[in-house]
Design an enzyme around this catalytic site. Structure first.
Site, PDB file in Angstrom:
ATOM      1  N   HIS A 106      -1.439   0.579  -9.787  1.00  0.00           N
ATOM      2  CA  HIS A 106      -2.140   0.038  -9.045  1.00  0.00           C
ATOM      3  C   HIS A 106      -3.119  -1.492  -9.521  1.00  0.00           C
ATOM      4  O   HIS A 106      -4.255  -1.577  -9.273  1.00  0.00           O
ATOM      5  CB  HIS A 106      -3.314   0.482  -8.185  1.00  0.00           C
ATOM      6  CG  HIS A 106      -3.855  -0.283  -6.670  1.00  0.00           C
ATOM      7  ND1 HIS A 106      -3.907   0.175  -5.911  1.00  0.00           N
ATOM      8  CD2 HIS A 106      -3.490  -1.573  -7.017  1.00  0.00           C
ATOM      9  CE1 HIS A 106      -3.798  -0.258  -5.057  1.00  0.00           C
ATOM     10  NE2 HIS A 106      -4.405  -2.149  -4.984  1.00  0.00           N
ATOM     11  N   ARG A 126       1.047  -1.146  -0.488  1.00  0.00           N
ATOM     12  CA  ARG A 126      -0.116   0.039   0.131  1.00  0.00           C
ATOM     13  C   ARG A 126       0.888   1.388  -0.171  1.00  0.00           C
ATOM     14  O   ARG A 126       1.685   1.588   0.723  1.00  0.00           O
ATOM     15  CB  ARG A 126      -0.993  -0.306   1.213  1.00  0.00           C
ATOM     16  CG  ARG A 126      -2.219  -1.158   1.127  1.00  0.00           C
ATOM     17  CD  ARG A 126      -3.002  -0.153   0.017  1.00  0.00           C
ATOM     18  NE  ARG A 126      -4.459  -1.375   0.166  1.00  0.00           N
ATOM     19  CZ  ARG A 126      -4.270  -2.027  -0.865  1.00  0.00           C
ATOM     20  NH1 ARG A 126      -3.470  -2.163  -1.908  1.00  0.00           N
ATOM     21  NH2 ARG A 126      -5.079  -3.205  -0.715  1.00  0.00           N
TER      22      ARG A 126
END
Ligand code: NDP
Ligand code: OXD
Length: 321
Positions: free
Chosen positions: A284, A236
């Site tokens: 992502h 993350r």
């Protein structure tokens, strides 16, 4: 109506194909998309919700919710919501997702080993120049986060010949990988001091916010024959300090990075990260959740739940992952 409690879906789904794959895999259970319904609607009788970065107020509209399913393996997007009800949270654990992540990780590790960023630059410059080529076995890869994803990546990187070590809270990996020495949180420095390529596969929790910073990068070990040390993150973005990454790339504390996740997503067009030759960025997209597999996973867990069997892949609320 199927007579089964519908599955409420709160996520952006841009492709019709993904919507079809999800709805057709749900065994006749109705699928309700929040985005098609009025903002103020309260969904009585909805027991199951499948969510990805939902609106912070979503749960106040689901008074009868019994199980939350995360579209991702990570669940920080759920804990970011208001008043998350005290019901089980099931995260997505899927061999296909794991395989995709390991593909991305191996691609990045090999790209830095084989100096792909430098060769791309030489190609743009029309320059014929050969660089040194150390063996994978000379490079130590340290993986922070040795869960489902980290342990699979460790096994595959080991097969490619890298020396792999792992770090986790417990000092254990989700599955044992032969030849991988494990370190716990008390031995972070010893782990970092022998790591040439650092891989982040950690969930975002209070303990992991900003963990990848200058202090950590400064402890990594340089390998003289490749642009290093290298930082690769697909966990993350909230776990990394992008200001520190930029300054460490500038002063050579880091020789290269591969980043799939960012503090703010999408990454701002003005971010300085875009323009480093030795930074490989992806949006992502390291490992996407396949919606046919998602339907199978959610259906299987609902069947277990309704048969009174324990749910799998449960999130521990105290740990936050
Ligand atoms: P797991 O829950 O299986 O593993 C988490 C790992 O992190 C465990 O080894 C755990 O250690 C370790 N860990 C957690 N907190 C700490 C801490 N404070 N200190 C040290 N170690 C810690 O997760 P997954 O492997 O399935 O997924 C990892 C993350 O990858 C997800 O949370 C998500 O954020 C990200 N992800 C990103 C994707 C992408 O496309 N970029 C796709 C899928 C996931 P222990 O077991 O000892 O508790
Ligand atoms: C996930 C993700 O958590 O896609 O699965 O980031």
């Amino acid at each position: 109506m199927s007579g089964k409690s519908p599955l409420l879906v709160a996520m952006e789904m841009s492709s019709i194909r993904s919507i079809d794959r999800l709805t057709s895999g749900m065994g006749g259970r109705d699928v309700v998309f929040v985005k098609d319904r009025p903002d103020e609607e309260i969904f009585h009788d909805v027991k199951y919700a499948l969510v990805w970065k939902p609106d912070a107020k979503l749960f106040s509209r689901l008074p009868d919710l019994e199980v939350i399913f995360s579209v991702g393996a990570g669940v920080d997007h759920i804990f970011a919501c208001d008043d998350v009800p005290d019901v089980p949270i099931v995260r997505f654990v899927d061999p296909d997702l794991t395989t995709r992540m390991s593909e991305w990780i191996c691609l990045q590790a090999l790209s830095h080993l084989r100096q792909a960023p430098a060769y791309s630059r030489f190609q743009r410059e029309h320059r014929w120049h050969e660089l040194s080529q150390p063996q994978a076995s000379e490079i130590t890869i340290g993986i922070m986060g040795m869960g489902e994803l980290g342990s699979d990546a460790a096994a595959k990187l080991s097969t490619l010949g890298f020396r792999v070590i792992g770090w986790s809270r417990s000092g254990k990996s989700s599955r044992e990988v032969a030849g991988v020495e494990m370190f716990n949180t008390h031995r972070l420095e010893a782990f970092l001091r022998q790591t040439n390529m650092l891989i982040g596969l950690l969930p975002l929790t209070e303990d992991t916010i900003g963990i990848f910073n200058r202090k950590v990068f400064s402890m990594l070990e340089r390998h003289e024959e490749i642009a290093s040390p290298v930082f690769i993150n697909a966990g993350r973005g909230g776990s990394q300090s992008e200001a520190d990454i930029v300054s460490c790339l500038r002063d050579g504390t880091l020789g290269g990075v591969s980043l799939d996740v960012f503090e703010e997503e999408p990454l701002d067009a003005d971010s300085l990260l875009w323009d480093f030759d030795n930074a490989i960025l992806t949006p992502h997209a390291a490992a996407v959740s396949d919606m046919a597999n998602m339907a199978r996973h959610v259906s299987a867990q609902i069947s277990r739940y309704e048969a009174g069997e324990p749910l799998q892949f449960l999130v521990d609320r105290n740990r936050g992952y």
